[in-house]
Design an enzyme around this catalytic site. Structure first.
Site, PDB file in Angstrom:
ATOM      1  CE  LYS A 248      48.747  21.526 -82.321  1.00 36.61           C
ATOM      2  NZ  LYS A 248      47.747  22.261 -83.122  1.00 36.61           N
TER       3      LYS A 248
ATOM      4  CE1 TYR B  95      34.245  18.991 -51.104  1.00 35.86           C
ATOM      5  CE2 TYR B  95      35.595  18.223 -52.941  1.00 35.86           C
ATOM      6  CZ  TYR B  95      35.470  18.914 -51.753  1.00 35.86           C
ATOM      7  OH  TYR B  95      36.568  19.527 -51.197  1.00 35.86           O
TER       8      TYR B  95
END
Length: 397
Positions: free
Chosen positions: A44, A282
């Protein structure tokens, strides 16, 4: 082969998936549980980020008779590529999917009365396409996780409905343990006891499904009493063992010879010199303490490299660890390479994996794995692996 080589040479960031390691892990699991226990190999979430189609084909070639997926869409995608193994839909069905499930010979997990009604009606319409004119289904029993499955009180009605069905057959019954890796967890014991009680209810209605399963990777590894006739390993197939505890302390369990299947790599995009006292990235969350050389990597959280690794993680450059400095941004991550000689544009960088070959000679085979990154993110390795975005090419070795 030339196409794969070009991708590695030209790509900015990529994941290498060892299908040989996947096959070895499958056989290690089969040896561990024994030949009498069927493996439902879970693929999955795009094979836990490794690529469901390639992994499914490999596992099928290695002898996997069953594959586990989340939804009908995942199952149909595998069928569309020629996968012939049995496919178990582990989280139920949606209304409108029933005809496709029957047509594609998918095996649904059911626990609601309307699941049975829809599938019985669809199977009746398509009975000539079904083996023995019946659609096999697996019943999910909620033994205490309170997530999916029928309660014990709901079992009698479901058993009556299944017994009356002419076009469905109860092939399996399953449950899921909430804390299989906590070896002294009382809730796990209660769940196992509840599961046995549920099996007794089924027997009272003459239902004896041949496939009985409750074990995920954790239970498969350390709880043989849960193996029954099928297990559902996921993360173990991709090379990761879980951390087991007892009385709140690490606990040793039989160690399976597993190899991580996926390595994640990138290349140095640019190298810069920064004076002491310079803010990096940042918001300037990292400030250089001395004159530094920093390397910028073309990978970020849009690729699945979590922002939580900012100022925490490490990568491997030229066989040496290099710390991540500053904030991980959408497309770029910065590392400090001041202590590593001759780092240059184009140098390979390992985000997940182990240094090998000439790098191992220089750095002693250093490694970073999904467990390490998950710990830094206060998460689990599943999330790290499943989080690799589709813009990271998978290269199959």
């Amino acid at each position: 082969m030339p196409e794969r080589r070009s991708l590695i040479l030209d790509g900015r960031t990529w994941a290498e998936v060892s299908l040989a390691a996947l096959g070895e892990n499958f056989h290690a699991v089969q040896k561990h549980v024994g030949a009498d226990v069927t493996i439902c190999a879970v693929v999955k979430a795009d094979g836990y980020g490794h690529g469901a189609i390639k992994c499914a084909r490999t596992l099928e070639a290695e002898g996997a008779e069953w594959l586990g997926v989340t939804s009908a869409a995942e199952g149909m995608a595998l069928r569309g590529t020629g996968v012939r193994a049995r496919i178990l839909l582990m989280t139920g069905i949606w209304k409108g999917e029933e005809d496709g499930i029957v047509a594609q010979n998918l095996t649904p997990t059911i626990w609601e009365p309307w699941h049975i009604e829809l599938l019985e009606r669809s199977a009746h319409k398509r009975q000539l396409d079904l083996p023995s004119h019946r659609l096999p289904v697996h019943l999910k029993f909620d033994t205490g996780m309170n997530r999916l499955g029928a309660s014990k009180d709901a079992l009698p009605r479901l058993c009556e409905m299944l017994s009356a069905c002419k076009h469905l057959s109860l092939e399996g019954i399953s449950t899921h343990l909430a804390s299989a890796e906590v070896l002294d967890d009382e809730n796990a014991v209660r769940q196992m006891k509840c599961f046995e009680e549920g099996l007794a209810v089924l027997r009272n209605y003459g239902l004896r499904p041949p496939l009985v399963h409750m074990g995920n990777s954790a239970a498969m590894s350390a709880r043989p009493e849960t193996w029954k006739t099928m297990v559902r390993p996921g993360i173990a197939l991709y090379g990761y063992s879980l951390a087991f505890t007892r009385a709140g302390e690490p606990a040793a369990v039989p160690e399976l010879p597993l190899r991580p299947v996926l390595s994640w790599k990138t290349r140095v995009l640019t190298v810069k010199e920064a004076a002491a006292g310079q803010a990096v990235g940042y918001m300037g969350t990292y400030v250089t303490k001395a004159r530094s050389r920093i390397a910028v990597l073309p990978v970020g959280y849009a690729d699945g490299y979590p922002r939580l690794l900012s100022n925490r993680a490490r990568v491997i450059v030229r066989g040496e660890y290099a710390p991540v400095v500053g904030r991980v941004s959408m497309d770029l991550t910065i590392v400090d390479v001041s202590h590593i000689r001759d780092v240059a544009v184009g140098d390979e960088v390992i985000l997940i994996g182990k240094s090998v070959g000439k790098d191992a000679d220089k750095g002693g085979g250093k490694s970073v794995d999904a467990v390490e990154l998950a710990r830094l993110c206060e998460s689990v390795p599943y999330e790290i692996l499943c989080g690799l975005s589709q813009r990271v090419p998978r290269v199959y070795l």
